[in-house]
Scaffold this motif. Structure first.
Motif, PDB file in Angstrom:
ATOM      1  N   TRP A 113       6.993  -0.191  13.844  1.00  0.00           N
ATOM      2  CA  TRP A 113       5.866   0.334  14.185  1.00  0.00           C
ATOM      3  C   TRP A 113       5.016  -0.573  15.057  1.00  0.00           C
ATOM      4  O   TRP A 113       4.753  -1.624  14.406  1.00  0.00           O
ATOM      5  CB  TRP A 113       5.117   0.930  13.308  1.00  0.00           C
ATOM      6  CG  TRP A 113       3.951   1.733  13.696  1.00  0.00           C
ATOM      7  CD1 TRP A 113       2.552   1.146  13.195  1.00  0.00           C
ATOM      8  CD2 TRP A 113       3.504   2.610  14.402  1.00  0.00           C
ATOM      9  NE1 TRP A 113       1.510   1.787  13.811  1.00  0.00           N
ATOM     10  CE2 TRP A 113       2.102   2.675  14.561  1.00  0.00           C
ATOM     11  CE3 TRP A 113       4.215   3.569  15.203  1.00  0.00           C
ATOM     12  CZ2 TRP A 113       1.408   3.692  15.498  1.00  0.00           C
ATOM     13  CZ3 TRP A 113       3.593   4.599  16.139  1.00  0.00           C
ATOM     14  CH2 TRP A 113       2.108   4.618  16.127  1.00  0.00           C
ATOM     15  N   GLN A 138       1.629   7.881   7.498  1.00  0.00           N
ATOM     16  CA  GLN A 138       2.763   7.323   6.806  1.00  0.00           C
ATOM     17  C   GLN A 138       2.596   6.489   5.633  1.00  0.00           C
ATOM     18  O   GLN A 138       1.551   5.455   5.830  1.00  0.00           O
ATOM     19  CB  GLN A 138       3.563   6.608   8.076  1.00  0.00           C
ATOM     20  CG  GLN A 138       4.947   6.008   7.434  1.00  0.00           C
ATOM     21  CD  GLN A 138       5.843   5.657   8.500  1.00  0.00           C
ATOM     22  OE1 GLN A 138       5.795   5.934   9.732  1.00  0.00           O
ATOM     23  NE2 GLN A 138       7.103   4.818   8.241  1.00  0.00           N
ATOM     24  N   ASP A 140       4.715   3.467   3.609  1.00  0.00           N
ATOM     25  CA  ASP A 140       6.085   2.734   3.344  1.00  0.00           C
ATOM     26  C   ASP A 140       5.932   1.918   1.767  1.00  0.00           C
ATOM     27  O   ASP A 140       4.742   1.228   1.737  1.00  0.00           O
ATOM     28  CB  ASP A 140       6.541   1.680   4.177  1.00  0.00           C
ATOM     29  CG  ASP A 140       7.312   2.554   5.342  1.00  0.00           C
ATOM     30  OD1 ASP A 140       7.034   3.876   5.411  1.00  0.00           O
ATOM     31  OD2 ASP A 140       7.672   1.698   6.315  1.00  0.00           O
ATOM     32  N   SER A 151      10.121   5.449   2.592  1.00  0.00           N
ATOM     33  CA  SER A 151       9.528   5.612   4.039  1.00  0.00           C
ATOM     34  C   SER A 151       8.988   6.952   3.698  1.00  0.00           C
ATOM     35  O   SER A 151      10.050   7.887   3.604  1.00  0.00           O
ATOM     36  CB  SER A 151      10.086   5.194   4.999  1.00  0.00           C
ATOM     37  OG  SER A 151       9.460   5.552   6.161  1.00  0.00           O
ATOM     38  N   ASP A 152       7.705   7.187   3.605  1.00  0.00           N
ATOM     39  CA  ASP A 152       7.066   8.543   3.512  1.00  0.00           C
ATOM     40  C   ASP A 152       6.239   8.940   4.853  1.00  0.00           C
ATOM     41  O   ASP A 152       4.935   8.394   4.980  1.00  0.00           O
ATOM     42  CB  ASP A 152       6.190   8.592   2.130  1.00  0.00           C
ATOM     43  CG  ASP A 152       5.762   9.878   1.793  1.00  0.00           C
ATOM     44  OD1 ASP A 152       6.121  10.823   2.646  1.00  0.00           O
ATOM     45  OD2 ASP A 152       4.715   9.980   0.681  1.00  0.00           O
ATOM     46  N   ARG A 153       6.978   9.774   5.484  1.00  0.00           N
ATOM     47  CA  ARG A 153       6.161  10.246   6.758  1.00  0.00           C
ATOM     48  C   ARG A 153       5.377  11.636   6.526  1.00  0.00           C
ATOM     49  O   ARG A 153       6.073  12.325   5.920  1.00  0.00           O
ATOM     50  CB  ARG A 153       7.034  10.185   7.976  1.00  0.00           C
ATOM     51  CG  ARG A 153       7.537   8.705   8.410  1.00  0.00           C
ATOM     52  CD  ARG A 153       8.436   8.826   9.696  1.00  0.00           C
ATOM     53  NE  ARG A 153       7.550   9.738  10.839  1.00  0.00           N
ATOM     54  CZ  ARG A 153       8.263  10.143  11.972  1.00  0.00           C
ATOM     55  NH1 ARG A 153       9.582   9.950  12.010  1.00  0.00           N
ATOM     56  NH2 ARG A 153       7.490  10.942  12.827  1.00  0.00           N
ATOM     57  N   HIS A 154       4.165  11.683   7.000  1.00  0.00           N
ATOM     58  CA  HIS A 154       3.421  12.802   6.917  1.00  0.00           C
ATOM     59  C   HIS A 154       3.345  13.470   8.347  1.00  0.00           C
ATOM     60  O   HIS A 154       2.491  14.282   8.577  1.00  0.00           O
ATOM     61  CB  HIS A 154       2.141  12.707   6.420  1.00  0.00           C
ATOM     62  CG  HIS A 154       2.208  12.050   5.111  1.00  0.00           C
ATOM     63  ND1 HIS A 154       1.635  13.016   3.905  1.00  0.00           N
ATOM     64  CD2 HIS A 154       2.679  11.076   4.538  1.00  0.00           C
ATOM     65  CE1 HIS A 154       1.949  12.345   2.770  1.00  0.00           C
ATOM     66  NE2 HIS A 154       2.367  11.224   3.055  1.00  0.00           N
ATOM     67  N   LYS A 159       5.517  12.768  16.005  1.00  0.00           N
ATOM     68  CA  LYS A 159       5.014  11.208  15.485  1.00  0.00           C
ATOM     69  C   LYS A 159       3.678  11.051  16.061  1.00  0.00           C
ATOM     70  O   LYS A 159       3.407  11.062  17.315  1.00  0.00           O
ATOM     71  CB  LYS A 159       5.866  10.106  16.080  1.00  0.00           C
ATOM     72  CG  LYS A 159       5.716   8.803  15.041  1.00  0.00           C
ATOM     73  CD  LYS A 159       6.861   7.764  15.370  1.00  0.00           C
ATOM     74  CE  LYS A 159       6.546   6.446  14.504  1.00  0.00           C
ATOM     75  NZ  LYS A 159       7.514   5.629  14.492  1.00  0.00           N
ATOM     76  N   ARG A 165       6.895  16.842   6.449  1.00  0.00           N
ATOM     77  CA  ARG A 165       7.065  15.556   5.511  1.00  0.00           C
ATOM     78  C   ARG A 165       8.350  15.281   5.372  1.00  0.00           C
ATOM     79  O   ARG A 165       9.347  15.961   5.500  1.00  0.00           O
ATOM     80  CB  ARG A 165       6.436  16.115   3.984  1.00  0.00           C
ATOM     81  CG  ARG A 165       6.347  14.918   2.993  1.00  0.00           C
ATOM     82  CD  ARG A 165       5.109  14.508   2.995  1.00  0.00           C
ATOM     83  NE  ARG A 165       4.968  13.313   2.073  1.00  0.00           N
ATOM     84  CZ  ARG A 165       4.293  13.390   0.808  1.00  0.00           C
ATOM     85  NH1 ARG A 165       3.918  14.686   0.533  1.00  0.00           N
ATOM     86  NH2 ARG A 165       4.330  12.578  -0.164  1.00  0.00           N
TER      87      ARG A 165
END
Length: 616
Positions: A113, A138, A140, A151-154, A159, A165
């Motif tokens: 990122w 997010q 991490d 790695s935890d994306r919301h 994006k 999730r």
């Protein structure tokens, strides 16, 4: 850290297998529900003969420091340990083989990122990115060596836009090994790694984990949920009144647990009026360590009182202060009150004490790590909360020979105190009666006070660990036997239906149903219920059949009575009616058809309150 494998017991009474206490996190002050959970875990190890692992899921506390504090303050003992998801994840990830069948398309660690990244505080390294309006997108999580752990994306769907999730668990090389569409998937992975193939017993103490644990179904796992607080916003409005926010999230899921543990019969009864008793309810009160040799009941100052409670609105410490002020004036300064606890109401209560000019009478002593010692010194204790499930301070007070004076609240005091014998029950919220009761007690002849102290100590014995842990063992055995009994699928068909709306708002439903069940259990009649489920709401109501007539050959005539309080609580909403048959744990549910009567009838009250009907 304690090694559960090294724990031995000469005579275990709890069932074999791994035992867990499930909470979300451990605060730095171990009071209330946390205190009860920690104590039960120690009792299971000491009196039940089985080690207990306390499971936590949060990622923002330093559990190495918390363990040290728990050990120092005596909240952990041999046979009890604290495990944390995030501490265990690095080893778990390295033990997993990469699932090549999973797709990792949403895996996009922050290392790729180019935008701004924020470092978060916590026991392990975490970095996050946010949208322009501050919405989390997010996080991490990293190992101590700096390698990516999760790695935890919301923003998995698009994006940069919150929604969807995606959690990716990585090995020590930063290579994805598992993908989860929600945090619950990650939690299940951890629990499965702890349980393996051995029997497992989970006692859930926290509503944040209860919703998740209601979905954890494993062949060798039993999940029990303990209700630690009143479920109603205002119990004075009846069993069908509005539930607390936490209860609204969990109580509609109670059917999913292998067992639901209530601390008092009174609360179990209130909940059963709402959901009926389908067969997974049990009552086990909180236990305490009660000395084999009761404390001495020698003369202590009759006028020294104690209140151990958080300083918040629900505990209503102001009622105690006002009552003691009245006693102080009427008895020329012979009474004192020490309040142990902290909370958001401290400044408000300090101002009240100043305004009432009782600075020398009422003292806010703050949090005490030796509050049980304080009960040994006090003559009486006060409990003025708006509600409790079962306040353990009453048992602690009685065990020390400190006579409790409590409001008649749901759900604990009346289940423990025999008023006038080993304590006192005072009308809910009545400060004048509370003051009168304190005055009456402190002016009793000393021999009468001593008699009450002896009676209080004797009553407390019923809540000793040695008495309560065997009850847990019995419940666990019962739940296991029912959970693993041969399956007995049911089927039911509604042959005819009718309803009557009676004066006063009551509704009666009559059904004729055909029940199909395996021959080997035909002799065991199921329990029949009518479930009322409002659309667009998670909550519901369930009422048992008041009449069940066996017509033979699997046919039953059923009648249900639905009272006005329940119907009033459902308004305004559109409600669907279903018939349920339960032979726990087997059940079947069918929508109730409304058979054609040839005439449509709409009953209503005129503007003058008179009965009218529209026929179509």
């Amino acid at each position: 850290m304690f090694d559960p494998a090294s724990f031995t017991s000469d005579a275990p009474i709890l069932p074999a297998g791994r035992h867990f206490a499930v909470t979300w996190s451990l605060p730095t002050e171990f009071a209330g529900r946390t205190n009860a959970m920690l104590h039960r875990s120690r009792a299971f190890a000491a009196n039940g003969g089985r080690p207990v692992d306390i499971l936590t899921f949060d990622d923002f506390r330093d559990y190495s420091a918390i363990r040290d504090q728990l050990l120092t303050e005596g909240f952990l003992s041999e046979g009890t340990s604290v495990l944390n998801l995030w501490e265990d994840l690095p080893a778990l990830a390295d033990a997993l083989d990469r699932d090549a069948d999973q797709e990792y398309a949403s895996f996009s660690p922050l290392a790729t990122w180019a935008g701004p990244v924020v470092d978060l505080e916590g026991p392990h390294a975490r970095r996050a990115r946010y949208s322009e309006d501050g919405t989390l997108l997010q996080i991490d999580h990293f190992r101590s060596d700096g390698s990516l752990l999760v790695s935890d994306r919301h923003d998995a769907r698009s994006k940069g836009t919150h929604g969807g999730r995606s959690l990716t668990l990585c090995d020590s090389d930063g290579i994805p090994v598992r993908h989860y569409g929600s945090s619950w998937g990650l939690y299940r992975e951890w629990l499965d790694s702890l349980v393996g193939e051995t029997p497992a017993w989970f006692v859930v103490d926290n509503k944040n984990t209860a919703r998740f644990m209601s979905t954890f179904r494993r062949d060798t796992a039993v999940v029990l949920y303990v209700i630690h607080e009143s479920h109603l916003e205002s119990w004075t409005e009846g069993f069908a009144s509005t539930m607390t926010r936490s209860a609204q999230e969990v109580f509609p899921l109670l059917d999913r647990f292998d067992g639901v543990i209530y601390l008092t019969e009174q609360q179990a009864s209130d909940v059963h009026q709402r959901y009926a008793d389908i067969g997974n309810s049990f009552v086990i009160p909180i236990s305490r360590s009660i000395a084999v040799e009761p404390p001495a009941t020698a003369r202590r100052s009759a006028a020294i009182g104690i209140q151990a409670a958080s300083l918040n609105r629900r505990k209503r410490i102001d009622h105690s202060i006002r009552a003691v002020q009245r006693v102080h004036e009427s008895l020329a300064g012979t009474v004192q009150l020490n309040v142990f606890g902290e909370g958001t109401q401290r400044e408000v209560l300090e101002e009240l004490i100043k305004n009432l000019a009782v600075e020398d009478v009422v003292r806010l002593r703050g949090h005490s790590k030796e509050v049980r010692r304080e009960f040994d010194l006090a003559s009486f204790s006060l409990l003025t909360s708006t509600s409790e499930a079962m306040p353990l301070v009453i048992v602690e007070s009685m065990a020390a020979g400190c006579v409790p004076i409590a409001y008649d609240i749901p759900y604990g005091p009346a289940s423990v105190i025999d008023s006038g014998v080993n304590g006192f029950i005072v009308e809910y919220g009545n400060i004048s009666e509370l003051a009168d009761c304190i005055s009456a007690f402190v002016t009793l002849p000393e021999d009468e006070r001593a008699s009450m102290r002896v009676a209080a100590i004797q009553r407390a014995q019923a809540f000793a660990d040695t008495a309560i842990v065997p009850r847990w063992a019995k419940v666990m055995q019962d739940v296991w036997e029912r959970k693993y009994a041969p399956s007995s699928p049911l089927d039911v068909d509604v042959v005819s239906s009718d309803y009557i709306l009676e004066a006063g708002g009551q509704m009666k439903i009559s059904l004729l149903v055909d029940l199909e069940a395996p021959d080997d259990r035909d002799s065991v009649r199921p329990d029949f219920f009518c479930a009322l489920r409002p659309r667009k709401q998670q909550d519901f109501f369930r009422v048992p059949a008041v009449t069940v007539v066996d017509k033979g050959d699997g046919r039953y005539h059923l009648e249900f009575t639905i009272g006005d309080p329940l119907l009033h609580a459902l308004a305004p909403s559109t409600v669907d009616f279903s018939l349920e048959a339960w032979r726990y744990p087997d059940s079947v549910s069918r929508r109730i058809p409304l058979f054609d009567h040839g005439t449509s009838r709409q009953i209503y009250a005129t503007r003058h309150g008179n009965l009218s009907m529209v026929l179509r």
